[in-house]
Design an enzyme around this catalytic site. Structure first.
Site, PDB file in Angstrom:
ATOM      1  N   GLY A 136      -5.127   2.125 -40.719  1.00 20.81           N
ATOM      2  CA  GLY A 136      -3.902   1.817 -39.658  1.00 20.81           C
ATOM      3  C   GLY A 136      -4.538   0.677 -38.643  1.00 20.81           C
ATOM      4  N   LEU A 137      -6.087   0.211 -38.799  1.00 18.59           N
ATOM      5  CA  LEU A 137      -6.376  -0.773 -37.876  1.00 18.59           C
ATOM      6  C   LEU A 137      -6.487  -2.081 -38.475  1.00 18.59           C
ATOM      7  CD1 LEU A 137      -9.831   0.956 -36.540  1.00 18.59           C
ATOM      8  CD2 LEU A 137      -7.303   0.882 -35.498  1.00 18.59           C
ATOM      9  N   GLY A 138      -5.559  -2.405 -39.735  1.00 24.18           N
ATOM     10  CA  GLY A 138      -5.357  -3.875 -40.040  1.00 24.18           C
ATOM     11  C   GLY A 138      -6.419  -4.432 -40.835  1.00 24.18           C
ATOM     12  N   SER A 139      -7.323  -3.771 -41.556  1.00 27.14           N
ATOM     13  CA  SER A 139      -8.228  -4.219 -42.461  1.00 27.14           C
ATOM     14  C   SER A 139      -7.811  -5.134 -43.561  1.00 27.14           C
ATOM     15  CB  SER A 139      -8.783  -2.846 -42.973  1.00 27.14           C
ATOM     16  OG  SER A 139      -9.209  -3.205 -44.411  1.00 27.14           O
ATOM     17  N   ALA A 195      -5.028  -7.167 -43.730  1.00 26.58           N
ATOM     18  CA  ALA A 195      -4.661  -8.571 -42.991  1.00 26.58           C
ATOM     19  C   ALA A 195      -5.950  -9.128 -42.407  1.00 26.58           C
ATOM     20  CB  ALA A 195      -3.709  -8.237 -41.780  1.00 26.58           C
ATOM     21  N   ALA A 196      -6.793  -8.449 -41.752  1.00 24.26           N
ATOM     22  CA  ALA A 196      -8.147  -9.082 -41.059  1.00 24.26           C
ATOM     23  C   ALA A 196      -9.004  -9.605 -42.247  1.00 24.26           C
ATOM     24  CB  ALA A 196      -8.885  -8.061 -40.390  1.00 24.26           C
ATOM     25  N   ASP A 220       0.920  -6.909 -38.612  1.00 26.31           N
ATOM     26  CA  ASP A 220      -0.518  -6.816 -38.562  1.00 26.31           C
ATOM     27  C   ASP A 220      -1.303  -8.447 -38.613  1.00 26.31           C
ATOM     28  OD1 ASP A 220      -0.343  -4.251 -38.722  1.00 26.31           O
ATOM     29  OD2 ASP A 220      -1.679  -4.017 -40.514  1.00 26.31           O
TER      30      ASP A 220
HETATM   31  O1  PMV Z   1      -1.245   0.946 -41.059  1.00 23.34           O
HETATM   32  P1  PMV Z   1      -0.945  -0.367 -40.705  1.00 23.34           P
HETATM   33  O2  PMV Z   1      -2.202  -0.838 -39.923  1.00 23.34           O
HETATM   34  O3  PMV Z   1      -0.948  -1.385 -41.814  1.00 23.34           O
HETATM   35  O4  PMV Z   1       0.353  -0.701 -39.641  1.00 23.34           O
HETATM   36  C1  PMV Z   1       1.522  -0.401 -40.356  1.00 23.34           C
HETATM   37  C2  PMV Z   1       2.746  -0.865 -39.561  1.00 23.34           C
HETATM   38  C3  PMV Z   1       3.937  -0.239 -40.185  1.00 23.34           C
HETATM   39  O5  PMV Z   1       5.083  -0.499 -39.079  1.00 23.34           O
HETATM   40  C4  PMV Z   1       3.950   1.107 -40.645  1.00 23.34           C
HETATM   41  C5  PMV Z   1       4.194  -1.127 -41.225  1.00 23.34           C
HETATM   42  C6  PMV Z   1       4.748  -2.651 -40.960  1.00 23.34           C
HETATM   43  O6  PMV Z   1       4.792  -3.432 -41.984  1.00 23.34           O
HETATM   44  O7  PMV Z   1       4.916  -3.172 -39.946  1.00 23.34           O
END
Ligand code: PMV
Length: 317
Positions: free
Chosen positions: A105-108, A110-111, A152
């Site tokens: 959930g910290l955007g690894s 995309a980063a 992200d």
């Molecule tokens: O888990 P992450 O950091 O990729 O965040 C996902 C966020 C969601 O809203 C669940 C998915 C999205 O595409 O926005």
């Protein structure tokens, strides 16, 4: 040609995850304590077009043409070169490392994409505007999960707080009064794409209920945004708690997340919720700055694998 180095931060979603996929607003901020890095070194003795990918954390060291096209690293390199209209770039090695935990959930994802996109464009002497960097990373996000909202790649490409709505121009904003967030990692990896897919299946069979929940989450994001830009940060705790109870209703929390969230609240956090896709990964807690160390310690005792204390502020402040 010297080596080229690029980096990109991690991120947390303060409000609005999941609902953002369905057109509701979300608020996300970069986390600069963790980052992905891409270093490109030229290989002048190799043939143009040869690219070696060296990603030690995923045990990958290979020439890119030997890898499947849908490998996320191959995909992002290919998409970037195509966008830059470069068919046979000078031979290079791209070394990718990251301190952002994967699938948490910290955007690894995309980063890593953004660090690579920037490194390649810099290596080729082309300055890519931020919106193009973000759009390229969005294409790669689709490999990680089919229907990404784009939050992200946007927050990480801009490296600044963003109020994000799908298919709307990106809205960066200033934070007049900084606030402190403690991030706690459950240590459990959860693939966002799987969670997003599961939510979609449940949405399809409970349309009215899920749409109501998503609009309530959207309302929270709008209210929280107003609180932040007016410097009324204490109210954010309330919004976080409300957001978390709605995320529980769509079944994206987990016992481990709940345990950390409860522990943070009991230790005096002003509010707490999961951040990102959920079912594992990280939670966040809003705290007074002088309480942050205590809350981080309590989270560790409650089972957090790692904690990060981060001050949420405008980059220039
Ligand atoms: O888990 P992450 O950091 O990729 O965040 C996902 C966020 C969601 O809203 C669940 C998915 C999205 O595409 O926005």
């Amino acid at each position: 040609m010297p080596a080229i180095f690029s980096k990109a931060p991690g991120k947390i979603i303060l409000f609005g995850e999941h609902a953002v996929v369905y057109g509701q607003p979300a608020i996300a901020v970069p986390v600069h304590q963790v980052q992905a890095k891409a270093v490109i070194t030229p290989n002048p003795l190799s043939e143009p077009g040869e690219i070696i990918i060296d990603a030690p954390q995923v045990n990958l060291l290979a020439e890119w043409s030997s890898l499947p096209e849908n490998n996320p690293l191959v995909f992002v390199i290919h998409t970037t070169l195509t966008h830059l209209r470069v068919v046979r770039p000078p031979a290079m090695t791209i070394r990718v490392t990251s301190t952002i935990p994967i699938a948490s959930g910290l955007g690894s994802g995309a980063a890593v994409s953004i660090a690579i996109i920037r490194a390649i464009s810099n290596y080729l002497g082309i300055q890519l505007p931020v919106d193009e960097v973000s759009a390229l990373a969005y294409e790669a996000e689709k490999i990680h999960h089919g229907h990404p909202s784009g939050v992200d790649n946007t927050v990480i490409a801009y490296g600044a707080p963003v109020y994000f709505e799908k298919n709307h121009p990106c809205q960066l904003f200033d934070i007049p009064v900084p606030f402190t967030i403690v991030i706690g990692d459950t240590g459990i990896s959860a693939v966002t794409g799987d969670v997003v897919k599961d939510v979609r299946q449940k949405w399809e069979v409970n349309l009215d209920e899920y749409n109501r929940i998503f609009s309530s989450i959207g309302e929270i994001s709008r209210n929280a945004y107003q609180s932040i830009i007016q410097g009324e940060n204490r109210r954010l705790g309330e919004w976080m708690d409300e957001n978390q109870s709605l995320l529980k209703k769509i079944d994206v929390s987990s016992p481990e997340l709940d345990q950390l969230i409860d522990a943070a609240r009991r230790a005096g956090a002003l509010g707490a919720k999961l951040s990102g896709g959920g079912r594992g990964g990280n939670m966040i807690a809003l705290t007074e700055p002088d309480q942050a160390d205590t809350i981080a310690a309590v989270l560790k005792q409650a089972g957090a694998r790692n904690t990060i204390i981060t001050e949420i502020k405008t980059i220039s402040s």
